[in-house]
Enzyme design. Sequence first.
Site, PDB file in Angstrom:
ATOM      1  N   HIS A   1     -19.265 -45.147 -13.661  1.00 56.68           N
ATOM      2  CA  HIS A   1     -18.825 -46.580 -13.319  1.00 56.68           C
ATOM      3  C   HIS A   1     -17.398 -46.317 -13.034  1.00 56.68           C
ATOM      4  CE1 HIS A   1     -18.405 -46.777 -17.780  1.00 56.68           C
ATOM      5  NE2 HIS A   1     -16.921 -46.798 -17.210  1.00 56.68           N
TER       6      HIS A   1
HETATM    7  P1  TYD Z   1     -20.717 -48.031 -21.098  1.00 54.94           P
HETATM    8  O1  TYD Z   1     -19.395 -48.462 -20.935  1.00 54.94           O
HETATM    9  O2  TYD Z   1     -21.581 -48.367 -19.949  1.00 54.94           O
HETATM   10  O3  TYD Z   1     -21.049 -46.613 -21.646  1.00 54.94           O
HETATM   11  P2  TYD Z   1     -20.593 -45.172 -20.990  1.00 54.94           P
HETATM   12  O4  TYD Z   1     -20.001 -45.533 -19.884  1.00 54.94           O
HETATM   13  O5  TYD Z   1     -19.860 -44.438 -21.789  1.00 54.94           O
HETATM   14  O6  TYD Z   1     -21.837 -44.646 -20.975  1.00 54.94           O
HETATM   15  O7  TYD Z   1     -21.225 -48.993 -22.484  1.00 54.94           O
HETATM   16  C1  TYD Z   1     -22.574 -48.852 -22.945  1.00 54.94           C
HETATM   17  C2  TYD Z   1     -23.020 -50.011 -23.636  1.00 54.94           C
HETATM   18  O8  TYD Z   1     -22.013 -50.372 -24.725  1.00 54.94           O
HETATM   19  C3  TYD Z   1     -22.927 -51.311 -22.661  1.00 54.94           C
HETATM   20  O9  TYD Z   1     -23.840 -52.149 -23.077  1.00 54.94           O
HETATM   21  C4  TYD Z   1     -21.488 -52.045 -23.273  1.00 54.94           C
HETATM   22  C5  TYD Z   1     -21.311 -51.608 -24.588  1.00 54.94           C
HETATM   23  N1  TYD Z   1     -19.940 -51.487 -24.931  1.00 54.94           N
HETATM   24  C6  TYD Z   1     -19.489 -52.489 -25.878  1.00 54.94           C
HETATM   25  O10 TYD Z   1     -20.077 -53.373 -26.341  1.00 54.94           O
HETATM   26  N2  TYD Z   1     -18.142 -52.121 -26.168  1.00 54.94           N
HETATM   27  C7  TYD Z   1     -17.302 -51.083 -25.541  1.00 54.94           C
HETATM   28  O11 TYD Z   1     -16.209 -51.078 -26.126  1.00 54.94           O
HETATM   29  C8  TYD Z   1     -17.789 -50.370 -24.636  1.00 54.94           C
HETATM   30  C9  TYD Z   1     -16.953 -49.177 -24.178  1.00 54.94           C
HETATM   31  C10 TYD Z   1     -19.263 -50.412 -24.556  1.00 54.94           C
END
Ligand code: TYD
Length: 142
Positions: free
Chosen positions: A52
């Site tokens: 992303h």
């Molecule tokens: P995401 O940012 O998509 O993870 P990555 O990019 O590391 O694979 O986040 C995964 C899930 O966690 C998504 O449902 C959002 C949640 N999340 C939070 O609730 N708080 C946070 O600070 C972060 C980074 C993610």
Amino acid sequence: MSIQKCQTIALPKVQDHRGDLTFMEDKNHVPFEIRRVYFLNNVPLGADRGEHAHKALHQLIVAISGSFYVDLDDGHHKKTVFLENSNAGLYLCPMIWRKIRCFSSGAICMVLASAHYDESDYYREYSQFIANLTGEKKVPGA
Ligand code: TYD
């Protein structure tokens, strides 16, 4: 935003016979005010994270244990950074598409961020990220 801004920043390490201590302070080592810290661990072999971009968020990624690769893409240029040293952080400016991959067993990816979690700050579709780069890839008149 250019991928050239996404550089590795050396972090201070204090070593003595009891072990190593690494620290980071906003303004001194981290080029933004730290508003949130999170980390990724227990990442299964072969799993990818990220995939992303953020509209406004600044981040610093540190491999506090183990190693992983970070693929960066600003819509024009790509580069890959291998993080394996807990005394270095990779700075990510806004509008960088990133993928974190090839986590070693037991790796921990710590992320410092400039804002609280906000889903509306994400581009989760690559096509949406490209379409929102400042002007240059847009079809004139579109
Ligand atoms: P995401 O940012 O998509 O993870 P990555 O990019 O590391 O694979 O986040 C995964 C899930 O966690 C998504 O449902 C959002 C949640 N999340 C939070 O609730 N708080 C946070 O600070 C972060 C980074 C993610």
